[in-house]
Design an enzyme around this catalytic site. Sequence first.
Site, PDB file in Angstrom:
ATOM      1  N   ASP A   1      -1.726   4.942   7.181  1.00 17.53           N
ATOM      2  CA  ASP A   1      -1.236   3.646   6.843  1.00 17.53           C
ATOM      3  C   ASP A   1      -0.109   3.592   7.846  1.00 17.53           C
ATOM      4  OD1 ASP A   1      -0.799   1.209   5.258  1.00 17.53           O
ATOM      5  OD2 ASP A   1       1.030   2.414   4.351  1.00 17.53           O
TER       6      ASP A   1
ATOM      7  N   VAL B   1       3.552  -5.277   9.626  1.00 20.79           N
ATOM      8  CA  VAL B   1       2.979  -4.962  10.887  1.00 20.79           C
ATOM      9  C   VAL B   1       2.432  -6.201  11.475  1.00 20.79           C
ATOM     10  CG1 VAL B   1       1.595  -3.575  12.381  1.00 20.79           C
ATOM     11  CG2 VAL B   1       2.973  -2.545  10.445  1.00 20.79           C
TER      12      VAL B   1
ATOM     13  N   VAL C   1       2.866  -3.680   1.424  1.00 14.58           N
ATOM     14  CA  VAL C   1       2.980  -4.707   2.060  1.00 14.58           C
ATOM     15  C   VAL C   1       3.191  -4.190   3.728  1.00 14.58           C
ATOM     16  CG1 VAL C   1       3.687  -6.669   0.491  1.00 14.58           C
ATOM     17  CG2 VAL C   1       5.435  -4.973   1.568  1.00 14.58           C
ATOM     18  N   ARG C   2       3.022  -3.126   3.877  1.00 15.29           N
ATOM     19  CA  ARG C   2       3.117  -2.607   5.362  1.00 15.29           C
ATOM     20  C   ARG C   2       2.488  -3.444   6.202  1.00 15.29           C
ATOM     21  NH1 ARG C   2       3.339   2.792   4.934  1.00 15.29           N
ATOM     22  NH2 ARG C   2       5.648   2.898   5.018  1.00 15.29           N
ATOM     23  N   ALA C   3       1.120  -3.782   6.027  1.00 14.31           N
ATOM     24  CA  ALA C   3       0.049  -4.296   6.664  1.00 14.31           C
ATOM     25  C   ALA C   3       0.637  -5.703   7.129  1.00 14.31           C
ATOM     26  CB  ALA C   3      -1.205  -4.249   6.284  1.00 14.31           C
TER      27      ALA C   3
END
Length: 341
Positions: free
Chosen positions: A161, A247, A242-244
Amino acid sequence: MSLDTPFPFTALHGQPLLQTALLLATVDPLIGGVLVEGPRGTAKSTAARALAALLPGGRFVNLPLSASEEQLVGSLDLEAALQGGQVRFRPGMLARAHEGVLYVDEVNLLADGLVDLLLDVCASGVNRIERDGISHAHAARITLVGTMNPEEGELRPQLLDRFGLFVRLGDTLAPAERQAIVRARLAFDADPATFAARHAPAQQALAARIAAARAALPAIAFGDADHERVAALCHAAAVEGVRADLVMLRAARAHAALDGRGTITAADIDAVAELVLAHRRKADDSADEPADAPHPQGGQSQQPDNPPPAADSADDWGALPPQAVPIRAVKNVRPLSAKKP
Ligand SMILES: Nc1ncnc2c1ncn2[C@@H]1O[C@H](COP(=O)(O)OP(=O)(O)OP(=O)(O)O)[C@@H](O)[C@H]1O
């Protein structure tokens, strides 16, 4: 021309997704690097080296699997501090890769702790070394490129991830493609200088485009529509956290910047979406995808006005705008973290 002249980035054949991902991660290294999954001999290392050659310092650092933490982050010489009153920092590979490319072949075989550390530094842009209450920090603007062959072991989902973008390379090449690749490589090997000279204008144009895109990033704002589209895509993919989202916004901004635009469009988001979601998507979410979610392949009203054309030749780099990402080509990327329903 030196013997180790890298194969030109603009001469790579048939790898537009890989090239796009590498360029995006270079324009904004805080995207968190690129993980490339694929078979041997598909230009993974060639592309990473070629990328470094487009950057001002041309720095390329190959991290061996046997590297220790100290070799990676550097070390503080406390003895010197005791004797002379000054702490001396011995730079490690992260310092050497600053403003360049750090390549980790078979990153899935690297110790988890080191992968963790690498990803932290690359996603924060700072390498901080602490020892006995003394600390030292230096900038680490690094484009991280990791490769993996899943047959040799998976990356833990937590680490997966944290790689910004993911590209899965196919293992079958059409005969015509094989020929084009082989002809180009043979021509390069026979006379690297002439080959490089032929590609110099395209290379210079691409290097200038990267530099301009980097400079333009801070002035490109994220609009409400961008946030909405990104949130809906990430929600539909059932990603964790919420990393996606973060990014995807960064990657879309880098995509716009590479195209010389000061505004992010829906097409920028769609062009980068699969690179961000492929390794983060949970199970098979397509069945319960909300009808109104803007999806690269669905939701007529949400489709970009001008869907980008598919780039089928890397020779197009430097000439074509970067939104030429064949999103459909990555739609079927096998989500690595997918669990059988
Ligand atoms: N799409 C391509 N365009 C140009 N050259 C290619 C392409 N695919 C493979 N090659 C050539 O094939 C050879 C092998 O490529 P490379 O060493 O980059 O593979 P790799 O994916 O890093 O594999 P490995 O994991 O075995 O190191 C190189 O000579 C490279 O130039």
